[in-house]
Design a protein around this motif. Structure first.
Motif, mmCIF file in Angstrom:
data_model
loop_
_atom_site.group_PDB
_atom_site.id
_atom_site.type_symbol
_atom_site.label_atom_id
_atom_site.label_comp_id
_atom_site.label_asym_id
_atom_site.label_seq_id
_atom_site.Cartn_x
_atom_site.Cartn_y
_atom_site.Cartn_z
ATOM 1 N N LEU A 1 14.684 -1.098 -5.799
ATOM 2 C CA LEU A 1 13.373 -0.468 -6.023
ATOM 3 C C LEU A 1 12.499 -0.630 -4.774
ATOM 4 C CD1 LEU A 1 12.518 -1.431 -9.731
ATOM 5 C CD2 LEU A 1 12.953 0.875 -8.847
ATOM 6 N N TYR A 2 12.619 -1.782 -4.139
ATOM 7 C CA TYR A 2 11.845 -2.048 -2.912
ATOM 8 C C TYR A 2 12.275 -1.075 -1.802
ATOM 9 C CZ TYR A 2 10.366 -4.693 1.259
ATOM 10 O OH TYR A 2 9.822 -5.071 2.462
ATOM 11 N N ILE A 3 13.580 -0.950 -1.612
ATOM 12 C CA ILE A 3 14.071 -0.054 -0.550
ATOM 13 C C ILE A 3 13.587 1.375 -0.809
ATOM 14 C CG2 ILE A 3 16.135 0.990 0.495
ATOM 15 C CD1 ILE A 3 17.608 -1.670 -0.019
ATOM 16 N N ILE A 4 13.711 1.822 -2.049
ATOM 17 C CA ILE A 4 13.307 3.208 -2.357
ATOM 18 C C ILE A 4 11.796 3.375 -2.154
ATOM 19 C CG2 ILE A 4 13.334 5.063 -4.077
ATOM 20 C CD1 ILE A 4 15.777 3.673 -5.360
ATOM 21 N N PRO B 1 11.140 7.456 -8.608
ATOM 22 C CA PRO B 1 11.467 6.044 -8.356
ATOM 23 C C PRO B 1 10.939 5.517 -7.019
ATOM 24 C CG PRO B 1 13.379 7.250 -9.149
ATOM 25 C CD PRO B 1 12.341 8.271 -8.829
ATOM 26 N N GLY B 2 10.489 6.401 -6.150
ATOM 27 C CA GLY B 2 9.904 5.952 -4.878
ATOM 28 C C GLY B 2 8.476 5.461 -5.043
ATOM 29 N N MET B 3 7.860 5.753 -6.180
ATOM 30 C CA MET B 3 6.470 5.337 -6.402
ATOM 31 C C MET B 3 6.479 3.959 -7.044
ATOM 32 S SD MET B 3 4.954 8.992 -7.705
ATOM 33 C CE MET B 3 3.199 8.680 -7.406
ATOM 34 N N GLY B 4 6.846 2.970 -6.227
ATOM 35 C CA GLY B 4 6.976 1.607 -6.716
ATOM 36 C C GLY B 4 6.245 0.637 -5.806
ATOM 37 N N MET B 5 6.090 -0.604 -6.282
ATOM 38 C CA MET B 5 5.364 -1.617 -5.499
ATOM 39 C C MET B 5 5.711 -2.999 -6.020
ATOM 40 S SD MET B 5 1.605 -1.140 -7.198
ATOM 41 C CE MET B 5 1.298 -1.607 -8.906
ATOM 42 N N GLY B 6 5.317 -4.020 -5.281
ATOM 43 C CA GLY B 6 5.445 -5.387 -5.768
ATOM 44 C C GLY B 6 4.526 -5.546 -6.974
ATOM 45 N N ILE B 7 4.957 -6.358 -7.925
ATOM 46 C CA ILE B 7 4.229 -6.425 -9.202
ATOM 47 C C ILE B 7 2.791 -6.918 -9.054
ATOM 48 C CG2 ILE B 7 5.043 -8.749 -9.846
ATOM 49 C CD1 ILE B 7 5.559 -6.810 -12.621
ATOM 50 N N THR B 8 2.508 -7.680 -8.009
ATOM 51 C CA THR B 8 1.131 -8.180 -7.824
ATOM 52 C C THR B 8 0.267 -7.199 -7.029
ATOM 53 O OG1 THR B 8 1.717 -9.311 -5.779
ATOM 54 C CG2 THR B 8 1.921 -10.590 -7.813
ATOM 55 N N GLN B 9 0.876 -6.122 -6.560
ATOM 56 C CA GLN B 9 0.106 -5.196 -5.729
ATOM 57 C C GLN B 9 -0.681 -4.196 -6.565
ATOM 58 O OE1 GLN B 9 3.147 -3.726 -3.084
ATOM 59 N NE2 GLN B 9 2.954 -5.517 -1.765
ATOM 60 N N HIS B 10 -1.502 -3.418 -5.850
ATOM 61 C CA HIS B 10 -2.279 -2.383 -6.529
ATOM 62 C C HIS B 10 -1.665 -1.020 -6.248
ATOM 63 C CE1 HIS B 10 -6.247 -4.751 -7.124
ATOM 64 N NE2 HIS B 10 -5.199 -5.553 -7.171
ATOM 65 N N ILE B 11 -1.828 -0.093 -7.162
ATOM 66 C CA ILE B 11 -1.425 1.298 -6.938
ATOM 67 C C ILE B 11 -2.182 1.775 -5.689
ATOM 68 C CG2 ILE B 11 -1.549 3.632 -7.924
ATOM 69 C CD1 ILE B 11 -1.553 2.233 -10.711
ATOM 70 N N PRO B 12 -1.549 2.537 -4.805
ATOM 71 C CA PRO B 12 -2.275 2.974 -3.616
ATOM 72 C C PRO B 12 -3.570 3.720 -3.966
ATOM 73 C CG PRO B 12 0.051 3.535 -3.434
ATOM 74 C CD PRO B 12 -0.162 3.004 -4.824
ATOM 75 N N ALA B 13 -4.579 3.500 -3.158
ATOM 76 C CA ALA B 13 -5.826 4.273 -3.302
ATOM 77 C C ALA B 13 -5.618 5.611 -2.598
ATOM 78 C CB ALA B 13 -6.975 3.505 -2.672
ATOM 79 N N LEU B 14 -6.371 6.615 -2.980
ATOM 80 C CA LEU B 14 -6.196 7.948 -2.372
ATOM 81 C C LEU B 14 -6.373 7.875 -0.860
ATOM 82 C CD1 LEU B 14 -7.957 10.261 -4.977
ATOM 83 C CD2 LEU B 14 -5.528 9.724 -4.732
#
Ligand SMILES: CC(C)[C@H](C(=O)O)[C@@H](O)C(=O)O
Ligand code: SF4
Length: 465
Positions: free
Chosen positions: A185-188, A294-307
Motif C-alpha cells: 500500500l505504501y509503494i502504491i 488504491p494509490g490514495m493511501g497514507m500512513g495511519i497517523t497522517q492526514h488526508i492531503p489538503a487541496l
C-alpha cells in the motif's frame, strides 16, 4: 549481459517470436473461474474445437459463491447460473473443477499456491487481474481477458507483447505492527495507481526476502493496483520449503530436478531493468487508504492531503473521490467510526492472516455496532483454522467466520456492504461501489482491520499490541 528473472522465464517459453508482432508464449498453468470463462467455452463450442491440453487448466468457483450455507442451492439467480455454467463447461471439456463442496475449492489465487500447482519458473495465466499473486513463487503470472482465455484453452499459448522490466527494492527492517500489506500500500501510494503501467515488476531487497511466502503473495497480488502487468519475487529457500510436500508439487527425483532448475531463477547481477525504484522499510507505518483508488493511501497517523498539496489537475477527481467517501481534505482518519470489517480476499485470507488476527483478538471483544466478516480464502484454510482453534477465538470475539470465496471483496455475491457504510477491508480495491452500491472502503492490513474491529474506529494497531 545478464538476464532478468522475468526474461529468463519469458524467453524460455517463447514458441514463436517475430519483430513487430506479439510473442507466442507457452503457458504452463491456466486457472479459470466462473466469471471470465463462459464466453471462452462458448467460443470453443462455436468453432467445434476441444481444449488443447485440459490437464493444464484448473477451475474453481469463487466470485459468485455465497459464504454461508454453501451446501444449499445458490440464492442469487445470476450467481447460480455462473457457477452452473462452470460446472457444465468443465465437465464437457474435461477440465478439473474444484467446485462448491470440493475440499480444494477456494479463491483461485489462494488454491494454486496452497496445492503446489503454482511453481517457480512457470508461465501462469487466468482471466483475472490478480493472477499476479502467483509471481511470489518466481513465476511469470498475469491476468488475461476472456478472448485470451479462449486462446489459451484452444492452444495452451498466448500472444503477448513483452512488457518492460521494473525492479522495486525494499531494504531495511520493518517496524512492529507493519505487515507486507503495508509495504505494498505504501509503494502504491508513492508511485500512484498507474505508476507501473506497462511494466512487469520484480520485488527485491532484504525486507522482501525476509517475508514468508504468504506475505510475499500479498505484495505480488497488488502489483496490478499500480498498473503493472505482473509482479514477481525470485524463489529462495523460503519458497522451496513452502512448496515441498504440497499435493501437486513434484516429489522424489522430479523434486530434485525441479529444485536444480528453480535455483537458476534469479536476475543476474548485471541484468538491466528499465526502471529501478528503492524504498526503506523503516519509513513504512501501518497504511490506510482514504480515496477510491488504491494509490490514495497514507500512513495511519497522517492526514488526508489538503487541496493545497495537490496539483491543480488532480483536484476534480480528488474531490469526487472524497465526496464519495464523505471525507474532508486535510482531515485525519484515526478515530473515524467504521461499520464493517472484512478480512478476506486473495490479498489477505490465508492461514497466516487468520493466525495473526486470532493472536491479536484473543481475549478481546469486537465493538458492539460493528459487523466483522472473516472469510478464509479456501476450504483448506478454513479446515486449518478449525484445526488450530482459530474459529473459536474469532467467534468468541464476536466475529463471523464464513465459508470460502471472494465475498465482500467485490459485490458479485450475497456479501455486500450496505450503501453509505464504511468498511475497513483487507482486500485490494477501494473503487466506487466495489463492495456494494455506494459502500465506502478503507484498505488496510489484517492487523489494522482487526484493531478497528475491536475499537469500532480507525485505529493505530501499534497502540493495542
Ligand atoms: C471478476 C474478475 C474478472 C476481476 C479481476 O479481473 O480481477 C475480479 O477478480 C476483481 O478482483 O476485480
Ligand atoms: S478475492 Fe477479490 S481481487 Fe481476488 S479474485 Fe476475488 S474478486 Fe478478485
Amino acid at each position: 549481459m545478464g538476464k532478468t528473472l522475468f526474461d529468463k522465464i519469458w524467453d524460455g517459453h517463447i514458441v514463436m517470436s517475430k519483430p513487430g508482432y506479439p510473442d507466442a508464449v507457452y503457458i504452463n498453468t491456466h486457472f479459470i473461474h466462473e466469471v471470465t470463462s463462459p464466453q471462452a467455452f462458448d467460443g470453443l463450442r462455436k468453432r467445434d474445437i476441444p481444449v488443447f491440453r485440459p490437464g493444464k487448466t484448473r477451475a474453481t468457483a469463487d466470485h459468485n459463491v455465497p459464504t454461508m450455507d454453501q451446501h444449499l442451492p445458490i440464492k442469487e439467480a445470476l450467481s447460480r447460473h455462473q457457477v452452473e455454467m462452470l460446472t457444465k463447461n468443465t465437465a464437457e471439456f474435461g477440465v478439473e473443477l474444484y467446485g462448491l463442496g470440493h475440499p480444494y475449492q477456494g479463491i483461485v489465487h489462494v488454491i494454486g499456491p496452497e496445492l503446489g500447482i503454482t511453481l517457480p519458473g512457470m508461465t501462469i495465466v487466468c482471466g483475472d487481474s490478480h493472477t499476479s499473486t502467483h509471481g511470489a513463487f518466481g513465476a511469470v503470472a498475469f491476468g488475461i481477458g476472456t478472448s485470451e482465455v479462449e486462446q489459451v484453452l484452444a492452444t495452451q499459448c498466448i500472444l503477448q507483447y513483452k512488457p518492460k522490466r521494473m525492479k522495486i527494492e525494499v531494504n531495511g527492517t520493518l517496524k512492529n505492527g507493519v505487515l507486507s500489506k503495508d509495504i505494498i500500500l505504501y509503494i502504491i501510494s508513492k508511485i500512484s495507481a498507474s505508476g507501473a503501467t506497462g511494466y512487469f515488476v520484480e520485488y527485491a531487497g532484504e525486507a522482501i526476502r525476509s517475508l514468508s511466502m504468504e506475505a510475499r503473495m500479498t505484495i505480488c497480488n497488488m502489483s496490478i493496483e499500480m498498473g503493472a502487468r505482473g509482479g514477481m519475487i525470485a524463489p529462495d529457500e523460503t519458497t522451496f520449503a513452502y512448496i515441498k510436500g504440497r499435493e501437486f508439487a513434484p516429489q522424489g527425483e522430479a523434486w530434485d530436478k525441479a529444485l536444480a532448475f528453480w535455483q537458476t531463477l534469479y536476475s543476474d547481477a548485471d541484468a538491466q531493468f528499465d526502471v529501478v525504484l528503492n524504498f526503506d522499510a523503516a519509513d513504512i507505518e501501518p497504511q490506510i487508504t482514504y480515496g477510491t483508488n488504491p494509490g490514495m493511501g497514507m500512513g495511519i497517523t497522517q492526514h488526508i492531503p489538503a487541496l493545497s498539496q495537490l496539483d491543480e489537475k488532480e483536484v476534480p477527481s480528488f474531490k469526487k473521490s472524497l465526496d464519495y467517501m464523505d471525507l474532508q481534505p486535510g482531515a485525519p482518519l484515526l478515530g473515524k467510526k467504521i461499520d464493517y470489517v472484512f478480512i478476506g480476499s486473495c490479498t489477505n485470507s490465508r492461514i497466516e492472516d487468520l493466525r495473526l488476527v486470532a493472536d491479536f483478538v484473543k481475549g478481546k471483544q469486537k465493538a458492539e455496532d460493528v459487523v466483522v466478516w472473516i472469510v478464509p480464502g479456501s476450504k483448506q484454510v478454513e479446515a486449518q483454522a478449525k484445526a488450530e482453534g482459530i474459529d473459536k477465538v474469532l467467534m468468541e470475539a464476536g466475529f463471523q467466520l464464513r465459508e470460502p470465496g471472494c465475498s465482500a471483496c467485490l459485490g458479485m455475491n450475497e456479501d455486500k456492504v450496505p450503501a453509505g457504510m464504511y468498511c475497513i477491508s483487507t482486500s485490494n480495491r477501494n473503487f466506487e461501489g466495489r463492495q456494494g452500491p455506494n459502500a465506502r472502503t478503507f484498505l488496510a492490513s489484517p492487523l489494522t482491520a482487526a484493531a478497528a474491529a475491536i475499537t469500532g474506529r480507525v485505529t493505530d494497531v501499534r497502540e493495542l499490541v
